[in-house]
Design a protein around this motif. Structure first.
Motif, PDB file in Angstrom:
ATOM      1  N   SER A 220       0.821  -1.217   0.000  1.00 27.01           N
ATOM      2  CA  SER A 220       0.000   0.000   0.000  1.00 27.01           C
ATOM      3  C   SER A 220       0.853   1.264   0.000  1.00 27.01           C
ATOM      4  CB  SER A 220      -0.940  -0.004   1.204  1.00 27.01           C
ATOM      5  OG  SER A 220      -0.206  -0.048   2.412  1.00 27.01           O
ATOM      6  N   ALA A 221       2.005   1.229   0.663  1.00 29.75           N
ATOM      7  CA  ALA A 221       2.863   2.420   0.699  1.00 29.75           C
ATOM      8  C   ALA A 221       3.367   2.773  -0.691  1.00 29.75           C
ATOM      9  CB  ALA A 221       4.030   2.197   1.657  1.00 29.75           C
ATOM     10  N   SER A 223       1.906   2.091  -3.572  1.00 34.07           N
ATOM     11  CA  SER A 223       0.796   2.675  -4.332  1.00 34.07           C
ATOM     12  C   SER A 223       0.499   4.098  -3.859  1.00 34.07           C
ATOM     13  CB  SER A 223      -0.455   1.805  -4.176  1.00 34.07           C
ATOM     14  OG  SER A 223      -0.245   0.525  -4.727  1.00 34.07           O
ATOM     15  N   TYR A 224       0.587   4.315  -2.558  1.00 32.79           N
ATOM     16  CA  TYR A 224       0.281   5.632  -2.019  1.00 32.79           C
ATOM     17  C   TYR A 224       1.272   6.685  -2.520  1.00 32.79           C
ATOM     18  CZ  TYR A 224      -0.857   9.318   1.306  1.00 32.79           C
ATOM     19  OH  TYR A 224      -1.219  10.518   1.862  1.00 32.79           O
ATOM     20  N   MET A 225       2.512   6.286  -2.743  1.00 29.95           N
ATOM     21  CA  MET A 225       3.518   7.244  -3.217  1.00 29.95           C
ATOM     22  C   MET A 225       3.144   7.850  -4.563  1.00 29.95           C
ATOM     23  SD  MET A 225       7.075   5.338  -2.162  1.00 29.95           S
ATOM     24  CE  MET A 225       7.321   4.747  -0.495  1.00 29.95           C
ATOM     25  N   THR A 226       2.351   7.122  -5.363  1.00 31.21           N
ATOM     26  CA  THR A 226       1.976   7.651  -6.674  1.00 31.21           C
ATOM     27  C   THR A 226       1.090   8.886  -6.552  1.00 31.21           C
ATOM     28  OG1 THR A 226       0.019   6.208  -6.860  1.00 31.21           O
ATOM     29  CG2 THR A 226       2.118   5.340  -7.680  1.00 31.21           C
ATOM     30  N   LYS A 227       0.528   9.134  -5.377  1.00 32.78           N
ATOM     31  CA  LYS A 227      -0.259  10.340  -5.127  1.00 32.78           C
ATOM     32  C   LYS A 227       0.585  11.594  -5.390  1.00 32.78           C
ATOM     33  CE  LYS A 227      -1.739  12.951  -1.051  1.00 32.78           C
ATOM     34  NZ  LYS A 227      -1.913  12.939   0.413  1.00 32.78           N
ATOM     35  N   TRP A 228       1.899  11.460  -5.249  1.00 32.98           N
ATOM     36  CA  TRP A 228       2.812  12.595  -5.386  1.00 32.98           C
ATOM     37  C   TRP A 228       3.387  12.727  -6.793  1.00 32.98           C
ATOM     38  CZ3 TRP A 228       4.135  16.121  -1.547  1.00 32.98           C
ATOM     39  CH2 TRP A 228       3.604  15.854  -0.272  1.00 32.98           C
ATOM     40  N   SER A 325       3.715   4.193   7.772  1.00 37.59           N
ATOM     41  CA  SER A 325       2.353   4.627   7.437  1.00 37.59           C
ATOM     42  C   SER A 325       2.397   5.619   6.279  1.00 37.59           C
ATOM     43  CB  SER A 325       1.708   5.294   8.648  1.00 37.59           C
ATOM     44  OG  SER A 325       2.355   6.525   8.947  1.00 37.59           O
ATOM     45  N   ASN A 326       1.217   5.953   5.768  1.00 37.19           N
ATOM     46  CA  ASN A 326       1.127   6.982   4.730  1.00 37.19           C
ATOM     47  C   ASN A 326       1.533   8.346   5.272  1.00 37.19           C
ATOM     48  OD1 ASN A 326       0.209   5.043   2.964  1.00 37.19           O
ATOM     49  ND2 ASN A 326      -1.955   5.558   3.216  1.00 37.19           N
ATOM     50  N   ASP A 327       1.344   8.569   6.578  1.00 37.55           N
ATOM     51  CA  ASP A 327       1.790   9.825   7.183  1.00 37.55           C
ATOM     52  C   ASP A 327       3.302   9.983   7.067  1.00 37.55           C
ATOM     53  OD1 ASP A 327      -0.783  10.495   7.871  1.00 37.55           O
ATOM     54  OD2 ASP A 327      -0.629   9.772   9.937  1.00 37.55           O
ATOM     55  N   ASP A 330       4.020  11.115   3.519  1.00 37.40           N
ATOM     56  CA  ASP A 330       3.681  12.528   3.319  1.00 37.40           C
ATOM     57  C   ASP A 330       4.708  13.442   3.966  1.00 37.40           C
ATOM     58  OD1 ASP A 330       1.421  12.032   1.830  1.00 37.40           O
ATOM     59  OD2 ASP A 330       0.053  12.086   3.544  1.00 37.40           O
TER      60      ASP A 330
END
Length: 370
Positions: A220-221, A223-228, A325-327, A330
């Motif tokens: 998940s981490a 995939s979450y990095m693609t937010k940036w 975590s996603n935090d 970020d």
């Protein structure tokens, strides 16, 4: 006059031990071109049928039951390998290893993994007089590294030196040199040149190292990095894991001009020069390479035992933190866009590196010993 010969022995349980052997080999030749060096993964070389099966079983255990690996690591942490283990290795490899040493006639033998270290130590006890140097390739000192027949230990930190002292090794047998890295990591390369070569943008850049032993496609981490991805460049290196590379390339989340997915490359040193944060498992070699480049590091999924120790070492130095975590993502990705804060932080990391590490120290120590 014939060239002096250096035999470097490792094993394939993770790539770091063998990378260290090759790095030291190249470093020695860089400093003294008159040397002749050879690197072998001893078990794979002597028994190419059985060794890959053992290594594959180890990898599956690391992936599916890391707690078992950690329990085994801790249960024998303080003591050298027992007599039964040494006898088994003696029966498996003694005669063939002796034949290699007798044929190659090295002036010195260097081991970067405990198994060949045990085998050569036993040979030194009974059959050969070739000096033995042991290079500990993590930021910890497990008891399996300790053998009375070792002439000199080259270790990463004063903390590792103290752990060897606690296990009965004499102080004059231990040199704090840092872990050896390949000479191509010794100097930085111009960022504009690298960007042009790899078709990269002049953007804050994150290098993510994963693959067979690293991040999974489903993580998940990751995939979450693609937010940036609109403001931050992601370089995802999956090594020889072709299945993972295909999954990422087929995933719409990763189909973006600021996301670069690459397989095995011999130019990790250049990618480190152009990136601002390294996301990696805390293997001893990769951490040392990132440390030498003064890179902030985010660590994930340390193997219980030595990788946990590696992780703790660099976190305590201020070189990064665990990716929990996603935090966490970020917070560190925001730092990339605070240019002055990032410059000042990396300046402190460089000062810390310069006061504690010299990439030529390990090969220089070997040459001095010779």
């Amino acid at each position: 006059m014939s060239k002096k010969r250096v035999l470097l022995l490792s094993e394939g349980f993770g790539s770091g031990h063998t990378q260290a052997a090759h790095a030291l080999s190249e470093g020695l030749k860089q400093l003294n071109p008159d040397l002749s060096t050879k690197v072998f993964e001893l078990g794979s070389f002597l028994n190419p049928t059985v060794a890959p099966l053992i290594i594959s079983a180890y990898r599956k255990t690391v992936s599916s039951q890391p707690g078992v690996v950690g329990m085994m690591y801790r249960s024998n942490y303080r003591k050298p390998a027992n007599g039964i283990t040494k006898l088994a290795l003696h029966r498996l490899f003694y005669t063939q290893a002796l034949r290699i040493v007798q044929q190659l006639k090295p002036d010195i033998i260097i081991c970067t993994h405990p198994i060949p270290n045990m085998i050569i130590s036993r040979l030194r006890k009974h059959r050969i007089k070739t000096p033995l140097i042991t290079v500990i390739t993590d930021y910890d000192a497990h008891g399996s590294w300790v053998n009375k027949e070792v002439n000199q230990y080259l270790v990463s930190t004063t903390n590792v030196k103290q752990r060897l002292l606690d296990k009965g090794v004499r102080e004059n047998q231990i040199s704090v040199t840092g872990i050896p890295i390949h000479p191509k990591f010794w100097k930085a390369i111009d960022r504009d040149h690298i960007r042009s070569r790899f078709h990269l943008q002049n953007l804050p850049t994150v290098l993510i190292m994963g693959g067979g032993w690293g991040l999974l496609h489903e993580d998940s981490a990751l995939s979450y990095m693609t937010k940036w991805r609109e403001t931050t460049q992601l370089i995802i290196c999956v090594g020889s894991n072709d299945d993972m590379r295909k999954k990422l390339l087929d995933d719409p989340l990763f189909q973006h001009h600021n996301i670069h997915i690459i397989g095995f490359t011999a130019y990790i040193n250049e990618l480190m020069d152009v990136c601002d944060i390294l996301v990696t498992k805390p293997g001893g070699m990769t951490c040392t390479e990132g440390f030498n480049k003064a890179l902030p590091m985010l660590f994930y999924e340390p193997i219980p035992g030595q990788e946990e120790e590696n992780c703790d070492h660099f976190i305590n130095m201020g070189f990064g933190e665990m990716l929990t975590s996603n935090d966490t993502v970020d917070r560190w990705f925001k730092l990339l866009h605070q240019e002055q804060t990032l410059v000042e932080y990396r300046k402190k990391l460089k000062e810390m590196r310069d006061s504690t590490y010299c990439p030529q120290a390990c090969p220089k120590a070997v040459l001095q010993f010779m």
